[in-house]
Design a protein around this motif. Structure first.
Motif, mmCIF file in Angstrom:
data_model
loop_
_atom_site.group_PDB
_atom_site.id
_atom_site.type_symbol
_atom_site.label_atom_id
_atom_site.label_comp_id
_atom_site.label_asym_id
_atom_site.label_seq_id
_atom_site.Cartn_x
_atom_site.Cartn_y
_atom_site.Cartn_z
ATOM 1 N N ILE A 109 0.991 -1.239 -0.048
ATOM 2 C CA ILE A 109 -0.145 -0.204 -0.139
ATOM 3 C C ILE A 109 0.968 1.364 0.110
ATOM 4 O O ILE A 109 1.625 1.531 0.805
ATOM 5 C CB ILE A 109 -0.801 0.117 1.465
ATOM 6 C CG1 ILE A 109 -1.684 -1.167 1.322
ATOM 7 C CG2 ILE A 109 -1.854 1.167 1.066
ATOM 8 C CD1 ILE A 109 -2.710 -1.436 2.681
ATOM 9 N N VAL A 110 0.687 2.231 -0.978
ATOM 10 C CA VAL A 110 1.354 3.473 -1.032
ATOM 11 C C VAL A 110 0.629 4.537 -0.255
ATOM 12 O O VAL A 110 -0.665 5.009 -0.735
ATOM 13 C CB VAL A 110 1.622 3.870 -2.526
ATOM 14 C CG1 VAL A 110 2.345 5.086 -2.536
ATOM 15 C CG2 VAL A 110 2.591 2.651 -3.199
ATOM 16 N N ASN A 111 1.121 5.085 0.673
ATOM 17 C CA ASN A 111 0.540 6.357 1.324
ATOM 18 C C ASN A 111 1.175 7.623 0.976
ATOM 19 O O ASN A 111 2.211 7.731 1.650
ATOM 20 C CB ASN A 111 0.177 6.088 2.658
ATOM 21 C CG ASN A 111 -0.310 4.748 3.089
ATOM 22 O OD1 ASN A 111 -1.540 4.816 2.809
ATOM 23 N ND2 ASN A 111 0.201 3.926 3.693
ATOM 24 N N GLY A 112 1.021 8.161 -0.304
ATOM 25 C CA GLY A 112 1.794 9.370 -0.664
ATOM 26 C C GLY A 112 2.188 9.166 -2.220
ATOM 27 O O GLY A 112 1.159 8.689 -2.961
ATOM 28 N N SER A 113 3.351 9.355 -2.563
ATOM 29 C CA SER A 113 3.614 9.200 -4.061
ATOM 30 C C SER A 113 4.991 8.312 -4.142
ATOM 31 O O SER A 113 5.898 8.434 -3.407
ATOM 32 C CB SER A 113 3.785 10.794 -4.646
ATOM 33 O OG SER A 113 4.407 10.470 -5.913
ATOM 34 N N LEU A 114 4.830 7.230 -5.038
ATOM 35 C CA LEU A 114 5.722 6.514 -5.486
ATOM 36 C C LEU A 114 6.179 6.723 -6.962
ATOM 37 O O LEU A 114 5.172 6.227 -7.614
ATOM 38 C CB LEU A 114 5.920 5.329 -4.927
ATOM 39 C CG LEU A 114 6.845 4.186 -5.217
ATOM 40 C CD1 LEU A 114 8.148 4.709 -4.681
ATOM 41 C CD2 LEU A 114 6.692 2.990 -4.460
ATOM 42 N N LYS A 115 7.028 7.259 -7.421
ATOM 43 C CA LYS A 115 7.206 7.381 -9.004
ATOM 44 C C LYS A 115 8.664 7.070 -9.360
ATOM 45 O O LYS A 115 9.651 6.997 -8.353
ATOM 46 C CB LYS A 115 6.767 8.512 -9.443
ATOM 47 C CG LYS A 115 5.332 8.871 -9.298
ATOM 48 C CD LYS A 115 4.876 10.443 -9.758
ATOM 49 C CE LYS A 115 3.404 10.686 -9.629
ATOM 50 N NZ LYS A 115 3.108 11.943 -10.172
ATOM 51 N N ASN A 116 9.079 6.856 -10.504
ATOM 52 C CA ASN A 116 10.335 6.713 -11.132
ATOM 53 C C ASN A 116 10.955 8.157 -11.582
ATOM 54 O O ASN A 116 10.138 9.081 -11.353
ATOM 55 C CB ASN A 116 10.599 5.628 -11.939
ATOM 56 C CG ASN A 116 9.696 6.076 -13.433
ATOM 57 O OD1 ASN A 116 9.215 6.846 -13.537
ATOM 58 N ND2 ASN A 116 9.875 5.099 -14.197
ATOM 59 N N ASN A 117 12.159 8.273 -12.052
ATOM 60 C CA ASN A 117 12.703 9.469 -12.543
ATOM 61 C C ASN A 117 11.762 10.057 -13.864
ATOM 62 O O ASN A 117 12.048 11.420 -14.093
ATOM 63 C CB ASN A 117 14.122 9.494 -12.742
ATOM 64 C CG ASN A 117 14.991 9.047 -11.681
ATOM 65 O OD1 ASN A 117 14.915 9.927 -10.513
ATOM 66 N ND2 ASN A 117 16.038 8.399 -11.788
ATOM 67 N N LEU A 118 11.069 9.115 -14.437
ATOM 68 C CA LEU A 118 10.377 9.810 -15.625
ATOM 69 C C LEU A 118 8.847 9.936 -15.239
ATOM 70 O O LEU A 118 7.867 10.213 -15.771
ATOM 71 C CB LEU A 118 10.523 8.752 -16.475
ATOM 72 C CG LEU A 118 11.513 8.275 -17.069
ATOM 73 C CD1 LEU A 118 11.654 7.142 -18.093
ATOM 74 C CD2 LEU A 118 12.327 9.656 -17.997
#
Length: 223
Positions: A154-163
């Motif tokens: 579960i992601v609470n917030g933001s999880l992204k890659n460099n793109l």
């Protein structure tokens, strides 16, 4: 004038000023290209010069990929494997287990990532940037499993890659139970029963009576 790109997009040029025209390509989900270029164009209506000659239906020799290196990547990323930095074994209340997440590309977490475990417990990853992240799982009462593994993310917030692509919270095949066998056991062992195989009756001095204990789980005598 609509121009098709090899990323799967189509860009419309609606305004032309003299010998130039401009448009903005906004990248959408599912579009990708290792080197962006135009593949074709479609004219809706008439586009003529002052002499009345129509636009030549032919792609130019100078394309985007001739003098630009533009990559379009909207593919999501995920966790490649989940492993334990704590050695295999059995653990009970109050013990810590270090869990490492290995991403397939650099990740940027702003917030908290929750790992749900099949023992009934959870482990947490705080904000980080990199291809690896570590969470600490502290065993609590009433948490038990014969083979620890992650069952939910579960992601609470933001999880992204460099793109700026989004993370897909899928459980990898290389999970804790595949790499490091860990048992979580918080159940206190007990004596289930005390019995005797000796016959009923009266026993006198030096007579022997057989006694047997039944335990709830295998125990080791120490000390």
């Amino acid at each position: 004038l609509s121009v098709s790109l090899n990323s799967g997009a189509t860009v419309a040029f609606t305004t032309i000023h003299g010998t130039s025209a401009s448009a903005t390509y906004t990248v959408q989900a599912g579009q990708s290209s290792t080197k962006l270029s135009a593949t074709s164009f479609l004219l809706e209506g008439n586009l003529i010069d002052v002499a009345g000659k129509p636009l030549l239906d032919e792609m130019p020799t100078t394309n985007l990929d001739s003098n630009h290196q533009i990559t379009v990547n909207t593919s999501s990323f995920s966790i490649q494997s989940i492993q334990s930095l704590t050695e295999a074994g059995a653990y009970t209340i109050g013990k810590n287990i270090q869990i490492q997440l290995n991403f397939d590309e650099e990740a940027i977490l702003v917030g908290t990532l929750t790992l749900e475990l099949n023992s009934g417990g959870s482990a947490f990853v705080n904000s980080f940037q990199g291809k690896q992240a570590t969470a600490t799982y502290m065993v609590a009462a009433n948490q038990n499993t014969n083979l620890l593994k992650v069952t939910g993310i579960i992601v609470n917030g933001s999880l992204k890659n460099n793109l700026n692509n989004e993370f897909v919270p899928t459980i990898p095949e290389s999970n804790l139970d595949e790499l490091t066998p860990i048992i979580i056991d918080t159940i206190t062992p007990t004596i289930v029963s005390i019995t005797s195989s000796s016959a009923n009756g009266t026993y006198r001095k030096n007579d022997e009576i057989s006694l047997s204990l039944q335990l709830s789980e295998p125990l080791i005598i120490t000390g």
